[in-house]
Design a protein around this motif. Structure first.
Motif, short mmCIF file in Angstrom:
data_model
loop_
_atom_site.label_atom_id
_atom_site.label_comp_id
_atom_site.label_asym_id
_atom_site.label_seq_id
_atom_site.Cartn_x
_atom_site.Cartn_y
_atom_site.Cartn_z
N LEU A 109 6.53 53.02 42.78
CA LEU A 109 6.76 52.07 41.69
C LEU A 109 5.48 51.40 41.20
O LEU A 109 5.47 50.81 40.11
N MET A 113 5.41 46.22 42.23
CA MET A 113 6.80 46.24 42.71
C MET A 113 7.09 44.99 43.54
O MET A 113 6.18 44.39 44.12
N MET A 116 13.62 43.74 46.46
CA MET A 116 14.85 43.30 45.81
C MET A 116 15.97 43.04 46.82
O MET A 116 17.13 42.99 46.45
N GLU A 137 22.23 51.51 38.81
CA GLU A 137 21.95 50.71 37.62
C GLU A 137 23.24 50.19 36.96
O GLU A 137 23.20 49.20 36.23
N TRP A 140 23.79 46.53 37.35
CA TRP A 140 22.73 45.59 36.97
C TRP A 140 22.82 45.23 35.49
O TRP A 140 23.64 45.75 34.75
N HIS A 146 15.93 49.49 34.20
CA HIS A 146 15.53 49.11 35.56
C HIS A 146 14.66 50.20 36.17
O HIS A 146 14.92 51.39 35.97
N HIS A 147 13.66 49.79 36.90
CA HIS A 147 12.73 50.72 37.54
C HIS A 147 12.74 50.40 39.03
O HIS A 147 11.89 49.67 39.54
N ALA A 148 13.75 50.89 39.69
CA ALA A 148 14.00 50.47 41.07
C ALA A 148 14.24 51.68 41.96
O ALA A 148 14.60 52.77 41.49
N SER A 215 17.15 54.35 40.32
CA SER A 215 18.23 53.50 39.76
C SER A 215 19.39 54.29 39.18
O SER A 215 20.53 53.86 39.23
N ALA A 238 11.77 46.99 43.27
CA ALA A 238 11.76 47.26 41.83
C ALA A 238 10.45 46.84 41.20
O ALA A 238 9.87 45.81 41.58
N PRO A 241 11.69 44.98 35.31
CA PRO A 241 12.51 45.68 34.33
C PRO A 241 11.97 45.48 32.92
O PRO A 241 11.21 44.54 32.68
#
Ligand code: NI
Length: 259
Positions: A109, A113, A116, A137, A140, A146-148, A215, A238, A241
């Motif tokens: 990430l 990051m 979470m 996702e 959420w 989202h970049h998780a 995600s 994450a 976002p």
């Protein structure tokens, strides 16, 4: 290769895991990755007792942190989840597993990051239900992309029979599909059309191995048909976002999820 062991929960014992460049590339291509070793079996054995204590009926877990994902909350647990287990057992944050998970999260990430949180899903023996097909996702904020990642670590062997993780390769670049609650009283989501999910890859693991997924990667874990509980500790991370240019709505979400 011999599996190193750690004598205690103290980090910094030289048990550092880093993904290879090929593993990072594979993750970005497939949307998931399976690794044999995030920590040692010795640390896993210590974590198992801490973990099981959290799921004891009398454990002092806040009402909002003890959830039933699939069954009726007033009946025997089918898919019990504890959110924020590290709030009740802060030693979970001091583990080699968590140190290594953070390294992997930075590799995938980037340096910005953030952790979470953790959650724990303990499938009861014999009648522990499936974790049906979903994309994380879908839980959420729909206004954001989202970049998780979630790092899923079993505390015993994970097998097809006890509910190891399964993924559909390449779905991490798809849109979020339509979901619904598994049942109206539960907190778990399932895609509305699970029959259209493509061929899956099952990822059996040794204790202390891990899977990593993105995600939107479609994933599933089967029912636990064995005589032992199937314990998994999930660590999420994450990058910030980003606000979406196009609106979307997730009408399946419970009102209390909005924050
Ligand atoms: Ni999930």
């Amino acid at each position: 290769m011999a599996v190193p062991t750690v004598p205690s929960l103290a980090p910094g014992d030289g048990f550092a895991v880093r993904l290879t460049d090929a593993e990072v590339t594979g993750f970005h291509e497939q949307g998931f990755l399976s690794i044999d070793r995030l920590t040692s079996e010795a640390e896993i054995a210590e974590l198992r007792d801490i973990y099981d204590a959290l799921f004891e009926p009398g454990a002092a877990i806040g009402k909002d942190d003890r959830l039933e994902l699939a069954g009726n909350p007033d009946e025997a647990p089918v898919l019990p989840q504890i959110v924020n287990p590290d709030h009740y057992a802060p030693e979970l944050l001091q583990t080699v597993a968590y140190q290594n998970a953070q390294t992997i999260a930075r590799q995938i990430l980037g340096e910005d990051m953030s952790p979470m949180g953790m959650h724990a899903i303990r499938k009861p023996p014999r009648d522990g239900g499936a974790t049906p097909w979903h994309q994380d996702e879908a839980y959420w904020d729909p206004a954001m992309d989202h970049h998780a990642i979630s790092i899923w670590m079993p505390l015993q062997p994970a097998t097809i029979e006890n509910g190891c993780m399964q993924f559909v390769p390449g779905t991490h670049t798809s849109e979020v599909q339509e979901h619904r609650l598994i049942n109206p009283d539960s907190h778990g989501l399932v895609v509305t059309h699970p029959e259209s999910v493509g061929p899956a890859v099952a990822c059996p693991l040794p204790p202390g191995g891990a899977t990593i997924h993105a995600s939107r990667t479609l994933h599933y874990a089967g029912p636990n048909t064995t005589d032992q509980p199937r314990r998994a500790l999930i660590m999420a991370f994450a990058a910030p976002p980003t606000r979406r240019a196009t609106a979307r709505s997730f009408p399946w979400q419970r009102p209390e999820w909005a924050s």
